[in-house]
Design an enzyme around this catalytic site. Structure first.
Site, mmCIF file in Angstrom:
data_model
loop_
_atom_site.group_PDB
_atom_site.id
_atom_site.type_symbol
_atom_site.label_atom_id
_atom_site.label_comp_id
_atom_site.label_asym_id
_atom_site.label_seq_id
_atom_site.Cartn_x
_atom_site.Cartn_y
_atom_site.Cartn_z
ATOM 1 N N LEU A 1 34.131 -19.475 -34.646
ATOM 2 C CA LEU A 1 32.818 -19.483 -35.886
ATOM 3 C C LEU A 1 32.773 -20.339 -35.729
ATOM 4 O O LEU A 1 30.977 -20.617 -35.979
ATOM 5 C CB LEU A 1 33.260 -18.343 -37.064
ATOM 6 C CG LEU A 1 33.915 -17.023 -36.308
ATOM 7 C CD1 LEU A 1 34.539 -16.136 -37.882
ATOM 8 C CD2 LEU A 1 32.829 -16.098 -36.265
ATOM 9 N N GLY A 2 33.561 -21.805 -36.053
ATOM 10 C CA GLY A 2 33.382 -22.563 -36.839
ATOM 11 C C GLY A 2 33.960 -23.656 -37.464
ATOM 12 O O GLY A 2 35.181 -23.550 -36.705
ATOM 13 N N GLY B 1 36.968 -29.408 -42.215
ATOM 14 C CA GLY B 1 38.277 -30.184 -42.645
ATOM 15 C C GLY B 1 39.788 -29.405 -42.386
ATOM 16 O O GLY B 1 40.267 -30.362 -42.003
ATOM 17 N N GLY C 1 40.318 -27.253 -40.486
ATOM 18 C CA GLY C 1 41.121 -27.497 -38.850
ATOM 19 C C GLY C 1 39.631 -25.435 -38.877
ATOM 20 O O GLY C 1 38.768 -24.891 -39.009
ATOM 21 N N PRO C 2 39.667 -24.852 -37.375
ATOM 22 C CA PRO C 2 38.941 -23.719 -37.062
ATOM 23 C C PRO C 2 39.242 -22.512 -37.481
ATOM 24 O O PRO C 2 40.098 -22.479 -38.343
ATOM 25 C CB PRO C 2 39.279 -23.882 -35.121
ATOM 26 C CG PRO C 2 40.528 -24.158 -35.580
ATOM 27 C CD PRO C 2 41.311 -25.273 -36.429
ATOM 28 N N LYS D 1 40.838 -18.301 -41.078
ATOM 29 C CA LYS D 1 40.992 -19.469 -41.134
ATOM 30 C C LYS D 1 42.874 -20.128 -40.059
ATOM 31 O O LYS D 1 43.034 -20.526 -41.030
ATOM 32 C CB LYS D 1 40.843 -20.102 -43.009
ATOM 33 C CG LYS D 1 41.133 -21.497 -42.690
ATOM 34 C CD LYS D 1 40.417 -22.106 -44.029
ATOM 35 C CE LYS D 1 39.530 -21.539 -44.922
ATOM 36 N NZ LYS D 1 38.515 -22.340 -46.268
ATOM 37 N N ASP E 1 32.668 -27.877 -54.762
ATOM 38 C CA ASP E 1 32.839 -28.151 -53.122
ATOM 39 C C ASP E 1 31.036 -26.563 -52.983
ATOM 40 O O ASP E 1 31.301 -26.314 -52.158
ATOM 41 C CB ASP E 1 33.270 -27.811 -52.117
ATOM 42 C CG ASP E 1 32.816 -28.909 -50.707
ATOM 43 O OD1 ASP E 1 31.456 -29.458 -51.214
ATOM 44 O OD2 ASP E 1 33.417 -28.447 -49.816
#
Length: 818
Positions: free
Chosen positions: A506-507, A510, A512-513, A528, A625
């Site tokens: 999916l994306g 920082g 990881g994928p 994640k 964030d």
């Protein structure tokens, strides 16, 4: 029987002592004296005005009644709420058959009082009560003898005034009810309605369609017992008020009491039906009790346990609770060790009693005996204004108050009420508890020391550029309080993602994928996966585990479980089919699908999530964030705040903190955080302000270039604000005309949130009141931070230096926390 709450209902909340100036102008409409848009009439005392208006954010025209001589908070009554007039050609007059009518410029009928019998010599009059009445008066009778043909008080919209009546015909179930607007810019009938139900004991209900949304608790002749504020604020059912006020059913289902504060010349809210999630009907399910001051807010009554432990642990309490022990009903039940022992009653004080109570006696001494003798009776209560009331079946919508309320007695099996009174047992229990307390204190002290050592070690590694060891991370991970979260095996997650194939990615961040997966039961998940080579993600991974395990809210992404095997570390979340907000709002092809209503719903949801983090959860959490890529969208495009890897938990007395390690995304970072490492709730407010401007404009604050000038999106917004042309900021793919007022308000709020000094920025609770027009007059913003700079890169890491340009386009600055 028709139950009339004649003037009493509003009397519970307000009394008028407001002095108004008399104004010159008629209060009557006849066939020859009509209202032509934009004309109006005023009641003889000058308190109310009726005329044509357009709601905020809409160009449509309606006929309405509102308070005169004060800034308009809302319109109290609307005639043609189903049929707006599209221009300013409307007329309100008396028709040939004696009806009060509204017509457009083509003389087409858009609204009528619909009096069936044709009359002559009719007139309409706006009274000082706010009531619009249609009268039939013969030529030889006095004004006091006029026959009342129709009145607006019998056809209420969303507002309730002092002399209105809420009524219900128990035989036909016909109700006089409040009905909400569809939205703040659309007065047509919305989803919510408020009405009295007198079938058992009179209560006020708010309905969302056919589903019960809120209830007031029983009426005891003086107050509604489920509204605790009435115990201390109101005397004999009358508010100690010296201001103009009424009740308003908002489009979101909240019943509020706006009031005009003469000293500050502004509107405020003195009471709201929904102060917490506990006020939503049935929040904790059958036999569950809701307490807004505890976390989680739901728990089972003593003698009960969750019906579905898995759902309960995930914060879904709707299934409620079930008994641990069966009732004996006077000792007639066999087959248990307690057979022959009578049931007893658990005393619960300061309670909102359940719905659907049944009256059975006026004497308090009759309550326990009558309930004990009836095997169907599961609880009883006594109130001097109501008498004895008992409940059968499930107890739903129980709530613990801080003040007011009623004492409720819940029936339990004898085994659940037995007390161990022997001294030896008490001493043994005390010794055991004392030992456990000592062990727990020692364990927490060691845990804190180890955690501090891990943190110092990780900071040392990070400052030196070294990645912390995976072994250290694994040891720390094993101490995270997982509660009831599922611990997945690596084989399960590999199978769910096709062995983590690229097609399911999916994306990447920082850490990881992120992969999409599907479990054997069909549930879709997002995984994640911590990159083994990532130095940034390991500390964030641990932080996210510790933070998100402690919070649950509908506008926060939900953590389903984790996997920690060897050097593999993964977090498993609910899957968001529409990915993140940035994939919609900044994509020219997708952003056309986000109309302003959808965008505003996203803005409101983000606010609600932040309010929970800052104020309503048992922990005070600063996200640090907040940005478009960290707002995920579910299938209905509802927002959920995600990525708590950089979040910080505040103690009860902490308002701000400092850090040597500035993390986050430039372009969203508050100046005091980016420059000095200081962060607080106002840091998140700054990030929200940037995000709000991005949602309105459809453009990123970072990587933004405007006419070769050194302007960020924030700088452009400030420039357009000073030029009084803020609507030029609005996304050109989104029609702005019907929502100009609301869009301008949101841009104003965005600028207020991004002011240079943290103390000048509003809190997130104030932001919610501002964007929902509960605060009518917004202050002018001061110059926002970074308005003379252009950020040349968009990066998710503060580890890289960012370039900014000065007025002469020469100076370069590296932002670094001190």
């Amino acid at each position: 029987m028709i139950f009339l709450a004649k003037a009493r209902f509003l009397s519970l909340f307000l009394v008028f002592h407001y002095v108004v100036e008399f104004c010159i102008g008629g209060d009557v409409i006849t066939a020859s004296e009509y209202i032509q848009d934009p004309g109006s009439i005023t009641s003889s005392g000058g308190l109310y005005r009726m005329g044509f208006f357009s709601p905020n954010g809409s160009a449509n025209r309606y006929v309405g009644i509102w308070y005169n001589n004060v800034p308009r908070y809302s319109v109290l009554w609307v005639a043609n709420r189903k049929n707006p007039i599209l221009d300013s050609s409307g007329v309100m007059t008396i028709s040939g058959d004696g009806n009060l009518v509204v017509m457009n410029g083509k003389r087409e009928l858009v609204w009528s009082s619909n009096v069936s019998n044709s009359v002559t010599n009719a007139k309409a009059q706006l009274l000082d009560s706010g009531n619009l009445v249609l009268l039939k008066q013969s030529s030889n009778s006095s004004a006091n003898d006029a026959e009342n043909l129709w009145e607006s008080f019998q056809h209420m919209t969303d507002s309730f005034l002092e002399k209105m009546k809420l009524s219900t015909n128990s035989r036909t179930n016909e109700k006089q009810a409040l009905t909400s607007w569809k939205s703040p810019s659309d007065p047509s009938i919305g989803s919510f309605s408020a009405s009295l139900d007198p079938r058992n004991i009179p209560e006020l209900f708010i309905w969302n369609g056919s589903s019960l949304y809120w209830r007031s608790g029983p009426w005891n002749g003086n107050i509604f017992t489920g509204v605790p504020e009435m115990q201390s604020v109101y005397s004999n059912g009358f508010a100690e008020a010296s201001y103009m006020s009424y009740l308003l059913l908002k489009s979101n289902g909240d019943l509020v009491q706006p009031y005009w504060d003469q000293s500050s010349s502004s509107w405020g809210i003195v009471w709201s039906s929904r102060l917490s999630d506990c006020d939503v009907y049935g929040q904790c399910g059958p036999f569950g009790i809701c307490n807004a001051k505890k976390s989680p807010i739901c728990s089972c009554l003593k003698g009960f346990e969750p019906k579905n432990f898995e759902e309960w642990s995930r914060g879904n309490w709707s299934s409620g609770c079930i008994r641990k022990s069966l009732l004996q009903c006077n000792g007639t039940t066999n087959g248990s060790s307690t057979a022959g022992k009578k049931d007893g009653f658990l005393k619960l004080e300061i309670m909102k009693v359940p719905s659907s109570g049944i009256f059975f006696s006026t004497l308090e001494e009759d309550c326990p005996g009558n309930c004990s003798m009836n095997c169907s009776c599961v609880a009883y209560a006594y109130d001097s204004g109501v008498g004895c009331v008992f409940w059968i079946g499930e107890l739903i919508d129980l709530q613990k108050f801080s003040i007011g309320g009623t004492t409720l007695y819940v029936r339990l099996a004898h085994s659940e009420l037995e007390k161990k009174g022997h001294l030896r047992e008490i001493i043994a229990t005390t010794v055991i508890i004392g030992t456990l307390v000592v062990i727990i204190i020692i364990w927490f002290a060691r845990r804190k020391a180890k955690k501090q050592a891990v943190k110092q070690s990780m900071e040392k590694h990070l400052s030196s550029g070294e990645a912390p060891s995976v072994v250290m991370l694994g040891e720390n991970l094993s101490r995270v309080e997982f509660q009831e979260f599922v611990k997945y095996k690596i084989e399960e997650l590999a199978a769910a993602t096709g062995n983590f194939c690229e097609a399911n990615k999916l994306g990447r961040g920082g850490f990881g994928p992120v992969y999409k997966g599907r479990l054997p039961n069909g549930q879709e998940i997002a995984i994640k996966r911590l990159s083994r080579a990532s130095g940034q993600g390991q500390q964030e991974f641990m932080n996210e585990m510790e933070v998100i395990c402690k919070v649950q809210h509908r506008n926060l992404v939900r953590l389903l479980g984790c996997c920690a095997e060897g050097d593999e570390k993964m977090l498993i979340y609910e899957f968001m089919p529409n990915k993140s907000l940035d994939t919609f709002i900044f994509d020219p092809l997708k952003q056309v699908h986000l109309d302003w209503r959808t965008r505003f719903n996203i803005v409101d949801g983000i606010c609600r999530g932040l309010l929970y983090l800052h104020r309503d959860s048992r922990l005070r959490i600063i996200h640090r964030d907040l940005k478009a890529s960290n707002i995920l969208l579910d299938k209905e495009l509802n927002p959920k705040i995600s990525d708590f890897g950089m979040a910080r938990i505040f103690g009860g007395n902490e308002n701000q903190a400092n850090t040597r390690r500035v993390v986050g995304t430039y372009g969203y970072m508050a100046p005091e955080y980016a420059m000095e490492g200081r962060f607080s709730e106002k840091s998140d407010v700054f990030s929200f302000g940037i995000l709000l401007l991005e949602i309105v404009s459809g453009r990123r604050n970072t990587s933004f270039h405007y006419e070769d000038q050194c302007l960020s999106l924030l700088g452009l917004a400030w420039k357009l604000w000073n030029e009084e042309d803020v609507l030029a900021l609005v996304d050109p793919t989104m029609p702005a005309t019907p929502f100009e007022v609301q869009l301008s308000r949101c841009i104003n709020v965005g600028l207020l949130c991004t002011q240079e000094r943290a103390k000048d920025r509003p809190s997130i609770s104030t932001v919610i009141s501002m964007i929902n027009s509960e605060i009518v007059d917004l202050p002018r913003p001061k110059q926002p931070a970074f308005t003379a700079r252009k950020i040349t890169q968009d990066t998710d890491s503060s580890g890289q230096s960012q370039k900014t340009c000065s007025a002469n386009d020469v100076t370069l600055t590296v932002l670094q926390g001190r």
